[in-house]
Design a protein around this motif. Structure first.
Motif, PDB file in Angstrom:
ATOM      1  N   LEU A  41      -6.555   1.687  -2.102  1.00 36.52           N
ATOM      2  CA  LEU A  41      -5.284   1.053  -2.452  1.00 36.52           C
ATOM      3  C   LEU A  41      -5.307  -0.443  -2.159  1.00 36.52           C
ATOM      4  N   ALA A  42      -5.946  -0.829  -1.055  1.00 40.06           N
ATOM      5  CA  ALA A  42      -6.046  -2.251  -0.732  1.00 40.06           C
ATOM      6  C   ALA A  42      -6.877  -2.979  -1.778  1.00 40.06           C
ATOM      7  N   TYR A  43      -7.944  -2.340  -2.228  1.00 42.30           N
ATOM      8  CA  TYR A  43      -8.765  -2.961  -3.258  1.00 42.30           C
ATOM      9  C   TYR A  43      -7.987  -3.065  -4.570  1.00 42.30           C
ATOM     10  N   PHE A  44      -7.258  -2.000  -4.901  1.00 44.14           N
ATOM     11  CA  PHE A  44      -6.458  -2.015  -6.128  1.00 44.14           C
ATOM     12  C   PHE A  44      -5.425  -3.136  -6.068  1.00 44.14           C
ATOM     13  N   ALA A  45      -4.790  -3.307  -4.906  1.00 44.84           N
ATOM     14  CA  ALA A  45      -3.813  -4.385  -4.743  1.00 44.84           C
ATOM     15  C   ALA A  45      -4.469  -5.745  -4.926  1.00 44.84           C
ATOM     16  N   ALA A  46      -5.705  -5.883  -4.408  1.00 48.17           N
ATOM     17  CA  ALA A  46      -6.426  -7.145  -4.559  1.00 48.17           C
ATOM     18  C   ALA A  46      -6.757  -7.415  -6.019  1.00 48.17           C
ATOM     19  N   VAL A  47      -7.139  -6.368  -6.741  1.00 47.62           N
ATOM     20  CA  VAL A  47      -7.449  -6.521  -8.163  1.00 47.62           C
ATOM     21  C   VAL A  47      -6.192  -6.931  -8.932  1.00 47.62           C
ATOM     22  N   CYS A  48      -5.077  -6.263  -8.645  1.00 46.10           N
ATOM     23  CA  CYS A  48      -3.815  -6.596  -9.319  1.00 46.10           C
ATOM     24  C   CYS A  48      -3.439  -8.050  -9.072  1.00 46.10           C
ATOM     25  N   GLN A  49      -3.613  -8.498  -7.819  1.00 49.32           N
ATOM     26  CA  GLN A  49      -3.258  -9.873  -7.491  1.00 49.32           C
ATOM     27  C   GLN A  49      -4.207 -10.850  -8.158  1.00 49.32           C
ATOM     28  N   ARG A  50      -5.501 -10.562  -8.101  1.00 47.45           N
ATOM     29  CA  ARG A  50      -6.502 -11.460  -8.690  1.00 47.45           C
ATOM     30  C   ARG A  50      -6.278 -11.617 -10.198  1.00 47.45           C
ATOM     31  N   LEU A  51      -6.020 -10.501 -10.889  1.00 48.50           N
ATOM     32  CA  LEU A  51      -5.865 -10.541 -12.343  1.00 48.50           C
ATOM     33  C   LEU A  51      -4.425 -10.777 -12.765  1.00 48.50           C
ATOM     34  N   ASP A  52      -3.492 -10.743 -11.780  1.00 39.29           N
ATOM     35  CA  ASP A  52      -2.061 -10.914 -12.062  1.00 39.29           C
ATOM     36  C   ASP A  52      -1.602  -9.890 -13.102  1.00 39.29           C
ATOM     37  N   LEU A  53      -1.935  -8.629 -12.846  1.00 44.25           N
ATOM     38  CA  LEU A  53      -1.523  -7.528 -13.708  1.00 44.25           C
ATOM     39  C   LEU A  53      -0.656  -6.571 -12.909  1.00 44.25           C
ATOM     40  N   SER A  54       0.340  -5.998 -13.575  1.00 41.99           N
ATOM     41  CA  SER A  54       1.289  -5.129 -12.894  1.00 41.99           C
ATOM     42  C   SER A  54       1.082  -3.661 -13.264  1.00 41.99           C
ATOM     43  N   PRO A  55       0.903  -2.791 -12.265  1.00 38.57           N
ATOM     44  CA  PRO A  55       0.815  -1.362 -12.573  1.00 38.57           C
ATOM     45  C   PRO A  55       2.133  -0.806 -13.075  1.00 38.57           C
ATOM     46  N   TRP A  56       3.249  -1.440 -12.703  1.00 36.91           N
ATOM     47  CA  TRP A  56       4.560  -0.958 -13.144  1.00 36.91           C
ATOM     48  C   TRP A  56       4.865  -1.357 -14.585  1.00 36.91           C
ATOM     49  N   ALA A  57       4.127  -2.313 -15.104  1.00 36.14           N
ATOM     50  CA  ALA A  57       4.250  -2.686 -16.516  1.00 36.14           C
ATOM     51  C   ALA A  57       3.164  -2.012 -17.345  1.00 36.14           C
ATOM     52  N   ASP A  58       2.470  -1.047 -16.742  1.00 33.92           N
ATOM     53  CA  ASP A  58       1.410  -0.301 -17.416  1.00 33.92           C
ATOM     54  C   ASP A  58       0.294  -1.224 -17.895  1.00 33.92           C
ATOM     55  N   GLN A  59       0.013  -2.279 -17.111  1.00 34.06           N
ATOM     56  CA  GLN A  59      -1.074  -3.188 -17.456  1.00 34.06           C
ATOM     57  C   GLN A  59      -2.375  -2.800 -16.767  1.00 34.06           C
ATOM     58  N   ILE A 108       0.832  -1.198   0.000  1.00 33.22           N
ATOM     59  CA  ILE A 108       0.000   0.000   0.000  1.00 33.22           C
ATOM     60  C   ILE A 108       0.869   1.251   0.000  1.00 33.22           C
ATOM     61  N   ASP A 109       1.936   1.238   0.779  1.00 31.32           N
ATOM     62  CA  ASP A 109       2.830   2.395   0.816  1.00 31.32           C
ATOM     63  C   ASP A 109       3.470   2.648  -0.545  1.00 31.32           C
ATOM     64  N   VAL A 110       3.895   1.575  -1.204  1.00 35.34           N
ATOM     65  CA  VAL A 110       4.519   1.712  -2.516  1.00 35.34           C
ATOM     66  C   VAL A 110       3.510   2.231  -3.534  1.00 35.34           C
ATOM     67  N   LEU A 111       2.302   1.680  -3.500  1.00 38.56           N
ATOM     68  CA  LEU A 111       1.262   2.136  -4.421  1.00 38.56           C
ATOM     69  C   LEU A 111       0.959   3.610  -4.226  1.00 38.56           C
ATOM     70  N   ARG A 112       0.834   4.015  -2.969  1.00 35.63           N
ATOM     71  CA  ARG A 112       0.514   5.416  -2.694  1.00 35.63           C
ATOM     72  C   ARG A 112       1.633   6.335  -3.182  1.00 35.63           C
TER      73      ARG A 112
END
Length: 258
Positions: free
Chosen positions: A29-47, A13-17
């Motif tokens: 942010l917690a929900y966004f992290a859950a979505v990223c994990q569920r879909l296995d998509l990376s915000p740092w890869a612009d996915q 959460i700290d890194v995302l913020r």
């Protein structure tokens, strides 16, 4: 496995913020992290990205996740059924009734439309994503094209076309079921979580592609100020992305009244 799946929750959460959304709440942010994990998509890869915008319905800025074209492409590849992506190609207005498609758009004026074909194993014909400039170009509240659309019109319209084609080819993975929160808070935290879930969840009962297409066409026919007001009221940042069910109904009612 997503980077967020292996990081400690607090650290994630700290890194995302810090890197993605300084104004987002812990719940968002917690929900966004859950979505990223569920879909296995990376915000740092612009996915996948987290977009914040003021929502008049709740009187504050609300952050929502959006799957980018790169993310949709990654989800499609994982199915093992993606046979190829053809395009984008662009065209100008009809010449003697025919559309002349070009692999490079080098005119000073924006293209009339863009097209991408997504080939799926086992399909007789590819999924067709065709986007008209008049229906998908995005403007600010003053009526000016958004910066990226003004600077890279063919690129932006091509991304819309690819996004459309990918969604039509792989609806089950591009528009997945609701992503649940990883924990169940109580009291005030529970209320905030429920509100965030209502605003961010991917709705199983979302309108079909046909309804969305008709709704977009109806909105594209509205006068400039009315169109921008509609998009602002319904918090639609990505014209080609999912719309709230109520927004689709509103758009269809406006179109039907004309």
């Amino acid at each position: 496995m997503s980077e967020l799946a292996v990081a400690r929750p607090a650290l994630a959460i700290d890194v995302l913020r810090e890197q993605l959304a300084p104004e987002a709440t812990d719940i968002e942010l917690a929900y966004f992290a859950a979505v990223c994990q569920r879909l296995d998509l990376s915000p740092w890869a612009d996915q996948i990205v987290l977009v914040g915008r003021h929502d008049r319905r709740v009187g504050r800025k609300v952050h929502r996740h959006q799957i980018t074209v790169a993310g949709r492409r990654a989800l499609a590849v994982r199915t093992g059924k993606l046979a190829g992506i053809e395009g984008p190609v662009w065209c100008g207005p009809r010449e003697r009734g025919e559309l002349v498609w070009r692999e490079v758009w080098d005119d000073d004026e924006p293209p009339y439309c863009a097209r991408v074909l997504v080939h799926v194993q086992g399909w007789v014909k590819p999924a067709n994503g065709t986007a008209k400039w008049t229906e998908f170009a995005q403007f600010d509240s003053g009526g000016a094209l958004l910066p990226l659309w003004a600077r890279m019109p063919s690129h932006m319209l091509g991304k819309v076309a690819e996004s459309m084609a990918l969604r039509r080819a792989f609806p089950d993975v591009i528009d997945p079921a609701v992503v649940e929160f990883p924990a169940t808070p109580v009291g005030d935290d529970r209320a905030e979580l429920d509100e965030a879930h209502a605003h961010n969840a991917i709705d199983d009962g979302a309108p079909g592609e046909g309804d969305l297409t008709d709704a977009r066409r109806a909105v594209s026919r509205l006068a400039g100020d009315e169109r921008r007001q509609f998009l602002d009221d319904w918090h639609i940042d990505d014209f080609n992305g999912p719309w709230p069910v109520e927004a689709v109904a509103d758009a269809l009612s406006r179109g039907g009244a004309r």
